[in-house]
Design an enzyme around this catalytic site. Sequence first.
Site, PDB file in Angstrom:
ATOM      1  N   GLU A  51      -3.074   9.585  -1.679  1.00 49.89           N
ATOM      2  CA  GLU A  51      -2.389  10.354  -0.633  1.00 49.89           C
ATOM      3  C   GLU A  51      -1.270  11.205  -1.212  1.00 49.89           C
ATOM      4  O   GLU A  51      -0.373  11.638  -0.491  1.00 49.89           O
ATOM      5  CB  GLU A  51      -1.850   9.410   0.445  1.00 49.89           C
ATOM      6  CG  GLU A  51      -2.953   8.655   1.155  1.00 49.89           C
ATOM      7  CD  GLU A  51      -2.491   8.014   2.452  1.00 49.89           C
ATOM      8  OE1 GLU A  51      -1.324   8.164   2.836  1.00 49.89           O
ATOM      9  OE2 GLU A  51      -3.327   7.354   3.092  1.00 49.89           O
TER      10      GLU A  51
ATOM     11  N   ASP B 165       3.965   0.300   4.615  1.00 52.66           N
ATOM     12  CA  ASP B 165       2.642  -0.104   5.108  1.00 52.66           C
ATOM     13  C   ASP B 165       2.174  -1.198   4.150  1.00 52.66           C
ATOM     14  O   ASP B 165       1.746  -0.912   3.023  1.00 52.66           O
ATOM     15  CB  ASP B 165       1.643   1.061   5.132  1.00 52.66           C
ATOM     16  CG  ASP B 165       0.290   0.619   5.718  1.00 52.66           C
ATOM     17  OD1 ASP B 165       0.151  -0.580   6.047  1.00 52.66           O
ATOM     18  OD2 ASP B 165      -0.619   1.462   5.845  1.00 52.66           O
TER      19      ASP B 165
ATOM     20  N   GLN C 108       0.810  -1.225   0.000  1.00 49.64           N
ATOM     21  CA  GLN C 108       0.000   0.000   0.000  1.00 49.64           C
ATOM     22  C   GLN C 108       0.846   1.279   0.000  1.00 49.64           C
ATOM     23  O   GLN C 108       0.542   2.226  -0.713  1.00 49.64           O
ATOM     24  CB  GLN C 108      -0.935  -0.005   1.206  1.00 49.64           C
ATOM     25  CG  GLN C 108      -1.873   1.185   1.248  1.00 49.64           C
ATOM     26  CD  GLN C 108      -2.876   1.061   2.365  1.00 49.64           C
ATOM     27  OE1 GLN C 108      -3.855   0.330   2.252  1.00 49.64           O
ATOM     28  NE2 GLN C 108      -2.630   1.759   3.464  1.00 49.64           N
TER      29      GLN C 108
ATOM     30  N   ARG D  47      -6.016   9.632   7.332  1.00 54.68           N
ATOM     31  CA  ARG D  47      -6.634   8.574   6.533  1.00 54.68           C
ATOM     32  C   ARG D  47      -6.415   8.888   5.051  1.00 54.68           C
ATOM     33  O   ARG D  47      -6.086  10.014   4.693  1.00 54.68           O
ATOM     34  CB  ARG D  47      -8.149   8.484   6.807  1.00 54.68           C
ATOM     35  CG  ARG D  47      -8.564   8.159   8.221  1.00 54.68           C
ATOM     36  CD  ARG D  47      -7.947   6.920   8.820  1.00 54.68           C
ATOM     37  NE  ARG D  47      -8.102   5.683   8.094  1.00 54.68           N
ATOM     38  CZ  ARG D  47      -8.819   4.624   8.479  1.00 54.68           C
ATOM     39  NH1 ARG D  47      -9.475   4.680   9.619  1.00 54.68           N
ATOM     40  NH2 ARG D  47      -8.843   3.508   7.767  1.00 54.68           N
TER      41      ARG D  47
ATOM     42  N   LYS E 214      -5.314   6.369  14.906  1.00 54.33           N
ATOM     43  CA  LYS E 214      -6.218   7.079  13.988  1.00 54.33           C
ATOM     44  C   LYS E 214      -7.497   7.363  14.777  1.00 54.33           C
ATOM     45  O   LYS E 214      -8.244   6.422  15.090  1.00 54.33           O
ATOM     46  CB  LYS E 214      -6.574   6.197  12.796  1.00 54.33           C
ATOM     47  CG  LYS E 214      -5.435   5.906  11.821  1.00 54.33           C
ATOM     48  CD  LYS E 214      -5.878   4.802  10.869  1.00 54.33           C
ATOM     49  CE  LYS E 214      -4.994   4.661   9.653  1.00 54.33           C
ATOM     50  NZ  LYS E 214      -5.316   3.421   8.906  1.00 54.33           N
TER      51      LYS E 214
HETATM   52  C1  2PG Z   1      -3.346   3.298   6.466  1.00 50.05           C
HETATM   53  C2  2PG Z   1      -4.155   4.502   6.029  1.00 50.05           C
HETATM   54  C3  2PG Z   1      -3.363   5.748   5.835  1.00 50.05           C
HETATM   55  P1  2PG Z   1      -6.515   4.171   4.989  1.00 50.05           P
HETATM   56  O1  2PG Z   1      -3.614   2.164   6.063  1.00 50.05           O
HETATM   57  O2  2PG Z   1      -2.474   3.434   7.308  1.00 50.05           O
HETATM   58  O3  2PG Z   1      -2.297   5.586   4.946  1.00 50.05           O
HETATM   59  O4  2PG Z   1      -4.919   4.184   4.888  1.00 50.05           O
HETATM   60  O5  2PG Z   1      -6.930   5.469   5.502  1.00 50.05           O
HETATM   61  O6  2PG Z   1      -6.983   3.891   3.582  1.00 50.05           O
HETATM   62  O7  2PG Z   1      -6.838   3.044   5.921  1.00 50.05           O
HETATM   63 MG    MG Z   2      -2.092   1.191   7.461  1.00 50.63          MG
END
Ligand code: 2PG
Ligand code: MG
Length: 429
Positions: free
Chosen positions: A206, A241, A163, A366, A337
């Site tokens: 992102e 990640d 990712q 996010r 988060k």
């Molecule tokens: C993650 C986040 C941020 P997402 O996986 O850490 O990069 O992605 O907000 O899509 O979960």
């Molecule tokens: Mg993550």
Amino acid sequence: MSAISKIDLWQVLDSRGMPTVSARVSLGNKSANAIAPSGASTGAHEALFLRDNKESYDGKSVSETIALFTKEVLPHLIGIDGNDFAELDKNLRNYDSSRTFSKFGGHIPVAITIAAWLANAKEKNAEPFKVIADRLNSTPTLPLPMVNIFSGGAHAGGAIDLQDILAVPIGATSIEEAMEWVWLVRESTKSLLSKSGHDQSLVADEGGVTARLQSDEQALQFVSDGIAKAGLSGKVAIALDIAATQSFQGDHYQIHESGNIKKLSSEQFVSRWGKWLDIYPIISVEDGAAEDDNDGWKQQSEYCDRIQIIGDDRYATQNDRLVSGIANLEANTILIKPNQAGTLHSALTALTTAKGSNWGTVVSARSGDTEESWLVDLAVGSNAGQIKVGSTHRSERSAKWNRLLELSHFATASYIGKAALSHVKNLNI
Ligand code: 2PG
Ligand code: MG
């Protein structure tokens, strides 16, 4: 005591153009707004983001949940002490008691509780980070940034399986130097991709660069070469990640290599990236196994002495899940988060537990985020040590970096730098 006199909720759009909720909380004659972010690679254990599934915005609107919440819950929140984060959390959970806020979703509580904090700061005529620092009795500190360079997975249409490949400027001695270094790495990686014939006219969710490559490792090589090309070898390290939950198919992992689909056991999946630690300057791996793949988490714990092992989907900013992770000695760092927890109080509880066990904490945005920058105040005020908000590009990302640069300019706090990684014994670089 500062009673909540009014709460307004309305629908707005996030950085991906998706409907989300904005809250305005009024305490006396002071009020503040906050917008809920949302993820693409969401885990099963995090607070839900509930969409209406009706005609509006092709099913993606949130106005019906807002209307329901406004009718059923809002009147009961008026009069509550807006300065008391725990009390607000308790009251919100009274009306939606499931851990994932399955009735109204976690997006509304997170927007309300963040807005209450910001209104609280206005009332005190204090910077928001100061309110958090006073609350936690912590020393405000500018965090080490973890910056997205190359995006794949759910953030880039599956260009590669990984990712995020991120840059961590471990050698920088100020946030200004740190930001310039990661910017240089992004530019040099982009130019290497371009020279190899990969169109670089678009950015990922992102703001990272991306390309449809033959394998994850090819992307890792590009970023590693980008660091060298920028003349920053040894000064900028790599974080991954892996977002492994996205590759997990119930009893095996599925990855793509040279146009073929490969099935890997849990053991093979973890060993695959484990080998990269000897080749590339990787110092941090997030979600290296799927959220409920206990064998995978056990296996990767062997790397805790060399790198940060971060739990994102695994802990979902939920304190009890973190407590089990700490007891299992399976990782050494948690991603924080606020919208995974659903309220500011719950997110701060997980952060405090992690710090109390000498775990690292990375405050994170996010993939669907907003123009707001309160996340930086949260990271600075709580002395989280690290922050991850995506790339240097796209306004919802630069809004956060710019807040960090503002706090640095006004000498609000000192920069932590590499010391943020002191919970890793023998850093892999
Ligand atoms: C993650 C986040 C941020 P997402 O996986 O850490 O990069 O992605 O907000 O899509 O979960
Ligand atoms: Mg993550």
